[in-house]
Design a protein around this motif. Structure first.
Motif, short mmCIF file in Angstrom:
data_model
loop_
_atom_site.label_atom_id
_atom_site.label_comp_id
_atom_site.label_asym_id
_atom_site.label_seq_id
_atom_site.Cartn_x
_atom_site.Cartn_y
_atom_site.Cartn_z
N GLY A 45 92.73 3.69 -7.38
CA GLY A 45 92.32 5.06 -7.61
C GLY A 45 90.86 5.23 -7.18
N VAL A 46 90.55 6.38 -6.64
CA VAL A 46 89.20 6.67 -6.15
C VAL A 46 88.69 7.94 -6.82
N ARG A 47 87.40 7.98 -7.10
CA ARG A 47 86.78 9.19 -7.64
C ARG A 47 85.59 9.59 -6.76
N MET A 48 85.41 10.88 -6.60
CA MET A 48 84.25 11.40 -5.87
C MET A 48 83.10 11.54 -6.86
N GLN A 49 81.96 10.99 -6.48
CA GLN A 49 80.80 10.96 -7.36
C GLN A 49 79.55 11.37 -6.57
N LEU A 50 78.44 11.47 -7.25
CA LEU A 50 77.19 11.92 -6.63
C LEU A 50 76.25 10.74 -6.41
N TYR A 51 75.70 10.66 -5.18
CA TYR A 51 74.82 9.55 -4.82
C TYR A 51 73.64 10.07 -4.00
N ALA A 52 72.54 9.32 -4.08
CA ALA A 52 71.36 9.63 -3.27
C ALA A 52 70.68 8.32 -2.89
N ARG A 71 61.12 10.59 -3.84
CA ARG A 71 60.38 11.76 -3.36
C ARG A 71 60.69 13.01 -4.17
N ARG A 72 61.95 13.20 -4.56
CA ARG A 72 62.37 14.46 -5.20
C ARG A 72 62.70 14.33 -6.68
N GLY A 73 62.78 13.10 -7.17
CA GLY A 73 63.16 12.92 -8.57
C GLY A 73 64.67 12.93 -8.74
N ILE A 74 65.11 12.60 -9.94
CA ILE A 74 66.55 12.53 -10.20
C ILE A 74 66.93 13.62 -11.19
N PRO A 75 67.99 14.38 -10.91
CA PRO A 75 68.38 15.44 -11.84
C PRO A 75 68.88 14.85 -13.16
N GLU A 76 68.51 15.47 -14.27
CA GLU A 76 68.93 14.99 -15.58
C GLU A 76 70.15 15.73 -16.10
N ASP A 77 70.39 16.90 -15.55
CA ASP A 77 71.54 17.72 -15.97
C ASP A 77 72.15 18.35 -14.72
N VAL A 78 73.45 18.65 -14.78
CA VAL A 78 74.12 19.20 -13.60
C VAL A 78 73.48 20.51 -13.15
N SER A 79 72.89 21.24 -14.07
CA SER A 79 72.23 22.49 -13.68
C SER A 79 71.00 22.24 -12.81
N ASP A 80 70.46 21.02 -12.87
CA ASP A 80 69.29 20.69 -12.06
C ASP A 80 69.64 20.55 -10.58
N ILE A 81 70.92 20.52 -10.26
CA ILE A 81 71.34 20.37 -8.86
C ILE A 81 70.82 21.51 -8.00
N VAL A 82 70.49 22.63 -8.64
CA VAL A 82 69.97 23.79 -7.92
C VAL A 82 68.67 23.46 -7.19
N VAL A 129 73.15 11.13 3.56
CA VAL A 129 72.57 10.57 2.33
C VAL A 129 71.68 9.38 2.66
N LEU A 130 72.13 8.50 3.54
CA LEU A 130 71.34 7.32 3.90
C LEU A 130 70.03 7.71 4.58
N ASN A 131 70.02 8.89 5.18
CA ASN A 131 68.79 9.37 5.85
C ASN A 131 67.98 10.31 4.96
N ASP A 132 68.21 10.22 3.64
CA ASP A 132 67.35 10.84 2.63
C ASP A 132 67.38 12.37 2.66
N LEU A 133 68.51 12.95 3.05
CA LEU A 133 68.58 14.41 3.16
C LEU A 133 68.93 15.11 1.85
N GLY A 134 69.49 14.37 0.88
CA GLY A 134 69.86 15.04 -0.36
C GLY A 134 70.81 14.21 -1.18
N ILE A 135 71.51 14.89 -2.09
CA ILE A 135 72.48 14.26 -2.99
C ILE A 135 73.88 14.52 -2.42
N GLY A 136 74.63 13.46 -2.21
CA GLY A 136 75.92 13.59 -1.54
C GLY A 136 77.11 13.35 -2.46
#
Length: 301
Positions: free
Chosen positions: A159-166, A173-184, A229-236
């Motif tokens: 089984g596979v799950r889609m998850q968020l990675y950076a 450089r940008r910090g890590i979001p603490e809540d899903v609302s921070d994705i904005v 993602v590997l080129n530091d463009l964002g959260i994938g």
């Protein structure tokens, strides 16, 4: 009907040219033409429209070409089974899977398979379209859902799950979001909503988009998402089967993930005794076991 004439007709229909068919069959153009005309006379019909740019099948020709195509695939199956040695694994194996899984998980592991079976010839077909295994468009498939076609042997692999990675550099450089609302406040990298993808991944992306994300990058496959993602463009949004091969990626918002996507291996019932299929199946299952052990050791499985 004469089998030899049908073989020549099929070659002409496939090539769209008497000359090209003759080259493939090692026959003269006139010999090919005679055989086609003889077949038309025996069937009392016209199989090709002839014009200066080549040959086009008539409606009757299309019907016959469909039949000879099915015959050719069945003969290929029989030939493959006959060639299979009891002790050796060799010859062509046509494998189909998705672009993401094939390029990011399967292809990097194939050297181990070739090391064990150096005479194997793998034709890896990466596309989202589900190929028709019973009609021999491929020999074996790995798909992100259970195949619905009849007369297939199928086995659930994982089984596979889609998850968020950076990347670590992006997080630094940008910090890590603490809540899903921070994705904005971050750039979201994901598959384009209009591209073919598993429903669980599309659902997760749709939920993330409800947070009014200001900046996005969409790609039509996970290989492109990973590169961004590997080129530091964002959260994938990426499948978690990547984590063994890319351990430096940082899991973001661990509580956010898709529902589980089942991964199945399938092949036609008639290839049950194929040594090539058995070798590939056992290889994939062994790699899956290693993958699961790794995740367990990392306490993330």
């Amino acid at each position: 009907m004469d089998w030899d004439k049908l073989r020549i007709f099929h070659a002409v229909a496939d090539a769209g040219s008497l000359t090209h068919a003759g080259e493939a069959l090692h026959l003269s153009q006139s010999a090919v033409s005679r055989q086609v005309r003889a077949l038309e006379e025996s069937l009392n019909t016209t199989l090709f429209h002839r014009h200066a740019r080549g040959l086009i099948l008539t409606e009757q020709g299309e019907l016959l070409f469909d039949a000879t195509t099915a015959m050719a695939k069945r003969l290929d199956t029989a030939s493959a089974r006959i060639r299979d040695s009891e002790d050796e694994v060799f010859g062509q194996l046509r494998v189909t899977t998705t672009t993401g899984f094939g390029s990011l998980w399967l292809a990097p592991r194939l050297p181990a398979l070739y090391e064990k079976y150096p005479d194997l010839k793998i034709d890896l077909m990466l596309e989202e379209r589900v190929l028709d295994l019973p009609m021999r468009e491929a020999d074996v498939a790995i798909r992100m859902k259970e195949p619905s076609q009849a007369d297939l042997i199928r086995k659930r692999l994982m089984g596979v799950r889609m998850q968020l990675y950076a990347s670590p550099r992006y997080i630094e450089r940008r910090g890590i979001p603490e809540d899903v609302s921070d994705i904005v406040d971050h750039r979201l990298i994901c598959q384009n909503p209009s591209s073919t993808q598993v429903g669980a991944g599309a659902t997760l992306v749709a939920e993330l988009m409800t947070h009014d994300v200001h900046s996005t990058l969409t790609v039509n496959n996970y290989f492109g998402v990973l590169q961004a993602v590997l080129n530091d463009l964002g959260i994938g949004v990426l499948p978690n089967y990547l984590m063994r091969d890319f351990p430096d990626l940082v899991r973001v918002l661990p509580e956010v993930e898709s529902s589980e996507v089942p991964v199945f291996l399938a092949y036609p019932e008639e290839l049950r005794h194929s040594k090539r299929i058995s070798a590939f199946r056992d290889f994939v299952q062994e790699e899956i076991m290693n993958y699961r052990k790794h995740l367990k050791d990392q306490s993330i499985y």
